[in-house]
Design a protein around this motif. Structure first.
Motif, PDB file in Angstrom:
ATOM      1  N   TRP A 239       0.809  -1.208   0.000  1.00 54.38           N
ATOM      2  CA  TRP A 239       0.000   0.000   0.000  1.00 54.38           C
ATOM      3  C   TRP A 239       0.850   1.270   0.000  1.00 54.38           C
ATOM      4  CZ3 TRP A 239      -5.186  -0.117  -0.747  1.00 54.38           C
ATOM      5  CH2 TRP A 239      -5.819  -1.365  -0.572  1.00 54.38           C
ATOM      6  N   ILE A 240       0.247   2.354  -0.515  1.00 50.69           N
ATOM      7  CA  ILE A 240       0.889   3.666  -0.582  1.00 50.69           C
ATOM      8  C   ILE A 240       0.029   4.660   0.199  1.00 50.69           C
ATOM      9  CG2 ILE A 240       1.744   5.499  -2.104  1.00 50.69           C
ATOM     10  CD1 ILE A 240       1.545   3.397  -4.416  1.00 50.69           C
ATOM     11  N   ILE A 241       0.649   5.394   1.111  1.00 52.97           N
ATOM     12  CA  ILE A 241      -0.051   6.475   1.800  1.00 52.97           C
ATOM     13  C   ILE A 241       0.216   7.746   0.989  1.00 52.97           C
ATOM     14  CG2 ILE A 241      -0.485   7.578   4.025  1.00 52.97           C
ATOM     15  CD1 ILE A 241      -0.682   4.473   3.965  1.00 52.97           C
ATOM     16  N   GLU A 242      -0.715   8.089   0.121  1.00 52.02           N
ATOM     17  CA  GLU A 242      -0.454   9.185  -0.823  1.00 52.02           C
ATOM     18  C   GLU A 242      -1.290  10.410  -0.436  1.00 52.02           C
ATOM     19  OE1 GLU A 242      -3.534   7.848  -4.348  1.00 52.02           O
ATOM     20  OE2 GLU A 242      -1.397   7.755  -4.742  1.00 52.02           O
ATOM     21  N   SER A 243      -0.852  11.062   0.631  1.00 54.45           N
ATOM     22  CA  SER A 243      -1.589  12.207   1.148  1.00 54.45           C
ATOM     23  C   SER A 243      -0.648  13.074   1.969  1.00 54.45           C
ATOM     24  CB  SER A 243      -2.762  11.717   2.007  1.00 54.45           C
ATOM     25  OG  SER A 243      -2.299  10.777   2.968  1.00 54.45           O
ATOM     26  N   ILE A 244      -1.180  14.100   2.620  1.00 57.04           N
ATOM     27  CA  ILE A 244      -0.335  14.955   3.459  1.00 57.04           C
ATOM     28  C   ILE A 244      -0.524  14.639   4.943  1.00 57.04           C
ATOM     29  CG2 ILE A 244      -0.272  16.807   1.776  1.00 57.04           C
ATOM     30  CD1 ILE A 244      -2.373  18.276   3.380  1.00 57.04           C
ATOM     31  N   GLY A 268      -7.800  11.588   8.717  1.00 56.85           N
ATOM     32  CA  GLY A 268      -7.469  12.947   8.282  1.00 56.85           C
ATOM     33  C   GLY A 268      -8.374  13.520   7.230  1.00 56.85           C
ATOM     34  N   GLY A 269      -9.593  12.981   7.092  1.00 63.88           N
ATOM     35  CA  GLY A 269     -10.504  13.506   6.088  1.00 63.88           C
ATOM     36  C   GLY A 269      -9.901  13.450   4.696  1.00 63.88           C
ATOM     37  N   ALA A 273      -5.159   9.607   2.334  1.00 70.65           N
ATOM     38  CA  ALA A 273      -5.647   8.636   1.354  1.00 70.65           C
ATOM     39  C   ALA A 273      -4.698   7.448   1.310  1.00 70.65           C
ATOM     40  CB  ALA A 273      -5.749   9.276  -0.034  1.00 70.65           C
ATOM     41  N   ILE A 274      -5.262   6.311   0.961  1.00 70.18           N
ATOM     42  CA  ILE A 274      -4.462   5.091   0.845  1.00 70.18           C
ATOM     43  C   ILE A 274      -4.749   4.470  -0.511  1.00 70.18           C
ATOM     44  CG2 ILE A 274      -6.237   3.692   2.015  1.00 70.18           C
ATOM     45  CD1 ILE A 274      -3.913   2.041   3.204  1.00 70.18           C
ATOM     46  N   ALA A 275      -3.700   3.967  -1.171  1.00 71.34           N
ATOM     47  CA  ALA A 275      -3.866   3.491  -2.536  1.00 71.34           C
ATOM     48  C   ALA A 275      -2.990   2.264  -2.799  1.00 71.34           C
ATOM     49  CB  ALA A 275      -3.512   4.600  -3.531  1.00 71.34           C
ATOM     50  N   GLN A 276      -3.344   1.561  -3.864  1.00 70.37           N
ATOM     51  CA  GLN A 276      -2.537   0.445  -4.346  1.00 70.37           C
ATOM     52  C   GLN A 276      -2.681   0.364  -5.857  1.00 70.37           C
ATOM     53  OE1 GLN A 276      -2.283  -4.437  -3.882  1.00 70.37           O
ATOM     54  NE2 GLN A 276      -2.706  -3.216  -2.051  1.00 70.37           N
ATOM     55  N   THR A 304     -18.322   9.166   5.195  1.00 68.24           N
ATOM     56  CA  THR A 304     -18.332   8.769   3.791  1.00 68.24           C
ATOM     57  C   THR A 304     -16.931   8.377   3.369  1.00 68.24           C
ATOM     58  OG1 THR A 304     -20.169  10.250   3.224  1.00 68.24           O
ATOM     59  CG2 THR A 304     -18.806   9.466   1.405  1.00 68.24           C
ATOM     60  N   ILE A 305     -16.805   7.200   2.791  1.00 65.07           N
ATOM     61  CA  ILE A 305     -15.552   6.798   2.147  1.00 65.07           C
ATOM     62  C   ILE A 305     -15.755   6.872   0.644  1.00 65.07           C
ATOM     63  CG2 ILE A 305     -14.164   4.767   1.540  1.00 65.07           C
ATOM     64  CD1 ILE A 305     -13.855   4.089   4.375  1.00 65.07           C
ATOM     65  N   GLU A 306     -14.812   7.502  -0.028  1.00 67.43           N
ATOM     66  CA  GLU A 306     -14.856   7.581  -1.483  1.00 67.43           C
ATOM     67  C   GLU A 306     -13.807   6.636  -2.061  1.00 67.43           C
ATOM     68  OE1 GLU A 306     -15.100  11.397  -3.298  1.00 67.43           O
ATOM     69  OE2 GLU A 306     -16.105  12.312  -1.569  1.00 67.43           O
ATOM     70  N   ALA A 307     -14.219   5.837  -3.018  1.00 70.16           N
ATOM     71  CA  ALA A 307     -13.338   4.865  -3.666  1.00 70.16           C
ATOM     72  C   ALA A 307     -13.186   5.221  -5.139  1.00 70.16           C
ATOM     73  CB  ALA A 307     -13.906   3.456  -3.522  1.00 70.16           C
ATOM     74  N   PHE A 308     -11.968   5.092  -5.640  1.00 69.78           N
ATOM     75  CA  PHE A 308     -11.657   5.394  -7.029  1.00 69.78           C
ATOM     76  C   PHE A 308     -10.951   4.192  -7.654  1.00 69.78           C
ATOM     77  CE2 PHE A 308     -11.730   9.261  -4.605  1.00 69.78           C
ATOM     78  CZ  PHE A 308     -12.342  10.201  -5.420  1.00 69.78           C
TER      79      PHE A 308
END
Length: 377
Positions: A239-244, A268-269, A273-276, A304-308
């Protein structure tokens, strides 16, 4: 005679089973997983090496090397109206102006390791903690307190440059009060296992978040996983933590998770974000399945969780009472390339129902992706 032979056979069988189990566990268990030597600072300096709370002597803190101003402190009320929360033990190291502690570790060169450490600021809003090994370092801005009880815990991963690695924690700041600086009350290390293999019928690696950093057993408010810009090597394989802002790794011993041993809390609102990135076939359709909920930790409100995934987006709302609730969501998407990034983030900011100084958020677990031709199970 037959009874003795049967008993002997059973004894030998049990011994072989024990040996086989031990070997199997040794083969799968991390090479290293636990506190550093005196990582909880319960081995104190000699009274002759203390001037009030200031440690005198470079090697006076057992198993550690110190430089600059370092204090050996106890939890509870302090002079000047301060209060030091040390929930994992009785003592901690406080890094004053230009203060640092370091320890040499015997590791395997080229392997990835993750440090888990409890750190919090004690005075100034702009306190920074620098964590480093030779050739790698990161400045952690610890002015944001994610837990109101002083229980913030971070994970930071690195690649061992050699078999002997000096790990350092340094306060680069200079404050008017020279003793002001980060408080460290526990430090552990864990080998980050190679990227886990795909589980059957799932294109996501480590989708249940079972592989992660060391978690303290006696007390945990979760482990903050730093953004990629601050931590090149992720303590969360796959996983990648791609946020601030960081995300929080929570375990089943201290939180309610949907299944297994661990999950991710998005605290953190929109800033976390977390991505793979997964392998896909262009133009083929896939199903993305995941579980969301709350960790039964008093986190409340409309979440609310938003998924892309590729060009597809899904917003999954739910109302949390902070008592432990989960639901499963599904997103069908069409791959547009051989690599597809799946991303999750929380749309809102949240705090605990009875503690507005404690950041929290929705929980994510059981992330799966499979061909849309397969039925979900």
């Amino acid at each position: 005679m037959h009874t003795k032979m049967a008993a002997t056979f059973l004894s030998i069988s049990f011994l072989l089973l024990h040996l086989f189990t031990s070997v199997s566990l040794a083969a799968t268990a991390p090479y290293l997983d636990g506190l550093l030597a005196n990582g909880n600072f319960e081995q104190s300096p000699r009274p002759s090496n203390l001037k009030n709370t200031v440690i005198i002597g470079k090697y006076s803190l057992p198993r550690w090397e110190i430089n600059g101003l370092v204090e050996y402190v106890s939890g509870g009320p302090q002079p000047g109206g301060f209060y030091f929360a040390i929930p994992r033990g009785a003592h901690a190291a406080r890094l004053g102006n230009d203060g640092s502690i370091s320890q040499v570790l015997n590791l395997q060169a080229g392997k990835i390791y993750s440090l888990t450490f409890a750190a919090t600021r004690t005075c100034a809003q702009d306190e920074v903690l620098t964590v480093s090994v030779p050739g790698q370092s990161s400045d952690l801005p610890i002015q944001t307190l994610y837990s109101s009880d002083g229980g913030d815990t971070y994970a930071w991963a690195f690649k061992a440059p050699s078999s002997s690695v000096k790990v350092s924690f340094h306060n680069p700041g200079i404050q008017e009060d020279p003793t002001c600086g980060p408080l460290l009350d526990a430090i552990a290390i864990k080998e980050v296992l190679p990227s886990p293999k795909y589980s059957k019928g799932n294109l996501v690696k480590n989708g249940e978040f079972e592989y992660g950093p060391h978690v303290f057993k006696n007390f945990s408010t979760g482990v903050l996983l730093l953004p990629k810009i601050q931590d090149l090597y992720s303590p969360l394989p796959g996983w990648i933590i791609e946020s601030i802002k960081p995300v929080k790794y929570i375990d089943s011993n201290h939180f309610l998770v949907p299944s297994g041993l661990a999950a991710i809390e998005l605290i953190g609102g929109r800033e976390c974000a977390i991505a793979q990135i997964i392998r896909t076939v262009p133009n083929k359709f896939y199903n993305l399945i995941f579980t969301i909920g709350d960790a039964k930790n008093g986190c409340h409100g409309t979440m609310t969780i938003e998924a892309f995934a590729a060009r597809s987006i899904l917003k999954v709302p739910f109302t949390s009472q902070g008592k432990g609730y989960f639901k499963t969501a599904s997103l069908r998407f069409q791959a547009i390339s051989a690599r597809t990034r799946i991303t999750f983030y929380s749309a809102f900011y949240h705090t605990k129902i009875n503690d507005y100084g404690h950041f929290c958020g929705p929980v994510l677990d059981n992330v799966r992706v499979f061909s849309a031709s397969r039925r979900s199970v």
